[in-house]
Design an enzyme around this catalytic site. Sequence first.
Site: not given
Length: 595
Positions: A288-289, A417, A291-292
């Site tokens: 779904i995505g 961020d 991150g850092s």
Amino acid sequence: MLNVFVGGDHACGINVTGYVICRGGNDHGKIDVPNHGPNEFSGLAVGLNHTCGLRMNKTVVCWGGGGGDVTDNVVGNSFEAIVAGLDFTCGLSSKNLSVVCWGQGWVRNGLGLLSLGSILPGPCVRSVSDCECGIYTQSDSLCSGSGVICMPCGVASSVPPVSPLSPPIRASHSRPLRRGLLAFAIVGSIGTFVGICTVIYCLWTGICCGNKKIHNSVQPTITNAAHNAPQLSNSSQVSRSSTIRRQASRAFRRQRSGTSSKHADREEEFTFADLALATDNFSHENKIGAGSFGVVYKGKLLDGREVAIKRGETSQKAKEFQDKESAFDSELAFLSRLHHRHLVRLVGYCEEREEKLLVYEYMKNGALYDHLHDKKNVEMNSSLLNSWKTRIKIALDAARGIEYLHNYAVPPIIHRDIKSSNILLDANWVARVSDFGLSLMGPESDSEHRPTKAAGTVGYIDPEYYGLNVVTAKSDVYGLGVVMLELLTGKRAIFKSSDTDNGNGGTPITLVDYAVPTIISGELAKILDKRVKAPEANEADAVELMAYTAIHCVNLEGRERPTMTDIVANLERALSLCDNSHSSISSGQISIISE
């Protein structure tokens, strides 16, 4: 390349193997790099027709012509840093921290090699222990006898030479030595006996046999200091210099800041098998995505809870180009002690061999970025976000979450961020700030912190932070300002000019450059997102208030930006205007936040 320096028609850089490479025009031999070994140079200064290099031993060598003509006053002297103009070069002298310049342009103007006097090469900090890479030897005079100046990491500090070691003393089998060995044997025997007893006790009581370990944390106590929500102001704020400590070690993760609470949350430590099962072995369908420090998957635990699981990259290439360990540690350290309605909640974590995973509560409506920039969202009724009240509410939610980080976390936290993809929406469309992999913490949220490598996302990163490498809480304010402009215009932080109403090309343009002049000129309506119905009278006042708040957030100078408390107060006012058709903003209220 580790870095690149650009001149008139040539460029030079230091590559990953430590060698200097120059390309471009070669008038006067400006790209003819002298023979050198790997990692011999720490920095470069590139002018119109010359190039200078700063060696690791702090001496300078120049090649080409015009601004690289060094004299006896430069040869053999040491410098902390060098920069170049068109036809001259300047360096920060290691001897007395004064600026010394040389080259044809400098001499032609009759300036010679004049010293420009001692300068302050960095913020004065309170303690020597705060300087990880040593201190400037001139700190006492430059800091007026109170505090020290940290050397930037990567530059050798001026440390007095260590005296020669004394000759080794030959050990003798003396009576004290025999006594020491006897004492060591006795203590070792006692320690072994205690260890065996501990193991037996654990096995007997079952304490050591649980299936899951628990990661404890405490919620920091929120102070009772009253906040009067002042209006936005352009007055300067006095900043106190201090250093920032990045909490990234495993030992720190086990410590929790703030006062203990009897209702403290507990983070579970999951096994890798548990999380693989929850995500169907991290299938592409559940992705779904990102991150850092890794990819995010949707998962469902055995007890039925829906979660988002961030898995750190494990490929060798990923390890070379990111600090996965640091990002994982940062998120675990921060989120395990932060509890707020507008921050994503950490459920647990997993550490097994090379695998590092974080488990969050699942945000059903995804990231704000996807709703604003999804190609499917082209009609007014295609998304709940296509209303001004909802967009103002989302901006307010995010502002409240960041305000908690700046004012109530102990110690305060700078996110670094803030962007629309890091603002997530739960099932009730409540916005929550996520992704703390780049976050930093320090003793004062409004103070400048020692220089650190700039981090963030292009289009959202604070230009003052990017240029000066000094981070403050106002860096988060800038990112939120860009997000508010996204909510107003529906455009990305950086987009092609052909996407604008009047654009006919494909030149990239920043949202700040596109929106701010139009808002200042009083033509806000021209750039509002057309997917949202034109604001009614009361909504128009609210949208205008958010717009003026946003342009102050993206001010180039951090001291001219509002605090998060100011922003929350203004967005609360804007939201109330949407609910009250009889309310409006007076010209006086707008003028206090306009230029």
